[in-house]
Motif scaffolding. Structure first.
Motif, mmCIF file in Angstrom:
data_model
loop_
_atom_site.group_PDB
_atom_site.id
_atom_site.type_symbol
_atom_site.label_atom_id
_atom_site.label_comp_id
_atom_site.label_asym_id
_atom_site.label_seq_id
_atom_site.Cartn_x
_atom_site.Cartn_y
_atom_site.Cartn_z
ATOM 1 N N UNK A 63 7.167 -5.759 -6.781
ATOM 2 C CA UNK A 63 7.403 -5.002 -5.558
ATOM 3 C C UNK A 63 7.482 -3.524 -5.922
ATOM 4 N N UNK A 64 6.770 -2.687 -5.147
ATOM 5 C CA UNK A 64 6.713 -1.245 -5.379
ATOM 6 C C UNK A 64 7.219 -0.517 -4.141
ATOM 7 N N UNK A 65 8.173 0.381 -4.325
ATOM 8 C CA UNK A 65 8.745 1.172 -3.240
ATOM 9 C C UNK A 65 8.187 2.586 -3.310
ATOM 10 N N UNK A 66 7.696 3.089 -2.173
ATOM 11 C CA UNK A 66 7.069 4.406 -2.115
ATOM 12 C C UNK A 66 7.799 5.324 -1.129
ATOM 13 N N UNK A 67 7.296 6.565 -1.035
ATOM 14 C CA UNK A 67 7.813 7.523 -0.057
ATOM 15 C C UNK A 67 7.631 6.980 1.361
ATOM 16 N N UNK A 68 8.389 7.558 2.286
ATOM 17 C CA UNK A 68 8.290 7.207 3.711
ATOM 18 C C UNK A 68 8.554 5.731 3.981
ATOM 19 N N UNK A 69 9.381 5.113 3.133
ATOM 20 C CA UNK A 69 9.791 3.715 3.290
ATOM 21 C C UNK A 69 8.624 2.724 3.279
ATOM 22 N N UNK A 70 7.549 3.068 2.575
ATOM 23 C CA UNK A 70 6.416 2.164 2.406
ATOM 24 C C UNK A 70 6.705 1.264 1.207
ATOM 25 N N UNK A 71 6.357 -0.009 1.336
ATOM 26 C CA UNK A 71 6.561 -0.971 0.258
ATOM 27 C C UNK A 71 5.305 -1.815 0.095
ATOM 28 N N UNK A 72 5.029 -2.219 -1.135
ATOM 29 C CA UNK A 72 3.965 -3.174 -1.421
ATOM 30 C C UNK A 72 4.554 -4.278 -2.278
ATOM 31 N N UNK A 73 4.160 -5.514 -1.974
ATOM 32 C CA UNK A 73 4.644 -6.639 -2.769
ATOM 33 C C UNK A 73 3.482 -7.563 -3.104
ATOM 34 N N UNK A 74 3.474 -8.047 -4.353
ATOM 35 C CA UNK A 74 2.486 -9.019 -4.804
ATOM 36 C C UNK A 74 3.256 -10.297 -5.141
ATOM 37 N N UNK A 75 3.007 -11.347 -4.374
ATOM 38 C CA UNK A 75 3.666 -12.620 -4.612
ATOM 39 C C UNK A 75 2.751 -13.576 -5.372
ATOM 40 N N UNK A 76 1.480 -13.607 -5.002
ATOM 41 C CA UNK A 76 0.490 -14.400 -5.749
ATOM 42 C C UNK A 76 -0.581 -13.442 -6.250
ATOM 43 N N UNK A 77 -1.700 -13.387 -5.560
ATOM 44 C CA UNK A 77 -2.759 -12.465 -5.995
ATOM 45 C C UNK A 77 -3.140 -11.463 -4.906
ATOM 46 N N UNK A 79 -1.823 -8.189 -2.470
ATOM 47 C CA UNK A 79 -0.799 -7.150 -2.308
ATOM 48 C C UNK A 79 -0.593 -6.936 -0.814
ATOM 49 N N UNK A 80 0.639 -7.141 -0.371
ATOM 50 C CA UNK A 80 1.014 -6.974 1.033
ATOM 51 C C UNK A 80 1.706 -5.628 1.196
ATOM 52 N N UNK A 81 1.292 -4.858 2.209
ATOM 53 C CA UNK A 81 1.873 -3.532 2.468
ATOM 54 C C UNK A 81 2.698 -3.590 3.739
ATOM 55 N N UNK A 82 3.900 -2.984 3.666
ATOM 56 C CA UNK A 82 4.780 -2.954 4.825
ATOM 57 C C UNK A 82 5.753 -1.799 4.735
ATOM 58 N N UNK A 83 6.897 -1.977 5.354
ATOM 59 C CA UNK A 83 7.954 -0.960 5.380
ATOM 60 C C UNK A 83 9.240 -1.581 4.851
ATOM 61 N N UNK A 84 10.147 -0.726 4.374
ATOM 62 C CA UNK A 84 11.459 -1.220 3.963
ATOM 63 C C UNK A 84 12.544 -0.319 4.516
ATOM 64 N N UNK A 85 13.707 -0.928 4.707
ATOM 65 C CA UNK A 85 14.899 -0.194 5.115
ATOM 66 C C UNK A 85 16.095 -0.792 4.397
ATOM 67 N N UNK A 86 17.166 -0.014 4.339
ATOM 68 C CA UNK A 86 18.367 -0.471 3.650
ATOM 69 C C UNK A 86 19.512 -0.596 4.632
ATOM 70 N N UNK A 87 20.267 -1.669 4.488
ATOM 71 C CA UNK A 87 21.512 -1.866 5.221
ATOM 72 C C UNK A 87 22.557 -2.271 4.186
#
Length: 135
Positions: A63-77, A79-87
C-alpha cells in the motif's frame, strides 16, 4: 482559589493547544510512505517458491500513500487507486467496489510509525525503508 483557577486555565490551554496540533502531524505520518506485507521471509525464498511455468506469483502486498489523500494498494496483481482518511488511529481506504474490494473499503490500524495492521485479516504491514521490500 486564585491558584486553582490559574492551574485549571493552564490545563485547559494545554489541552486545546495540543488537540489542534496533533491531527495534522498524524495525517502527515502516512504521506509518501509505502507499507508491505511479505508472503515470504526473503527474496530467495520467494524465488524458490515460484511455479515452474511462465507464471510469477507475487511475493508481497503493498500500500502506497500519496499527497492529497491518494492511496494505491496491490493485493494480488492489480493496483487499485482510491482515497484515504484518518479517524484516530484508523486509516480508512476507499475505492470503487471490485472483486478484490467488494465493499470498496479497507481499514488499517496504525500500530506505530513503522507498522500498520490490516484489520480484516490481522496482517501486520511494515514500512518500506530504502529501495527494497526485503530489508
Amino acid at each position: 482559589m486564585k491558584r486553582k483557577i490559574t492551574i485549571a486555565l493552564a490545563l485547559l490551554f494545554l489541552t486545546t493547544a495540543c488537540s489542534r496540533v496533533a491531527p495534522p502531524a498524524k495525517d502527515n505520518m502516512l504521506k509518501n510512505k509505502s507499507f508491505v506485507y511479505l508472503f515470504f521471509s526473503t527474496e530467495k525464498e520467494c524465488l524458490e517458491n515460484q511455479p515452474d511455468d511462465d507464471f510469477f506469483l507475487n511475493c508481497h502486498q503493498q500500500v502506497d500513500f500519496y499527497d492529497n489523500n491518494v492511496v494505491e494498494i496491490m493485493l494480488t496483481d492489480i493496483i487499485w487507486r482510491g482515497k484515504y482518511e484518518m479517524e484516530g488511529n484508523t486509516v480508512i481506504l476507499t475505492f470503487e467496489p471490485s472483486y478484490e474490494i467488494p465493499d470498496g473499503e479497507i481499514l488499517f490500524e496504525i500500530l506505530n510509525p513503522a507498522k500498520i495492521l490490516k484489520t480484516d485479516n490481522g496482517t501486520v504491514w511494515k514500512k518500506i525503508s530504502g529501495n527494497s521490500i526485503w530489508k
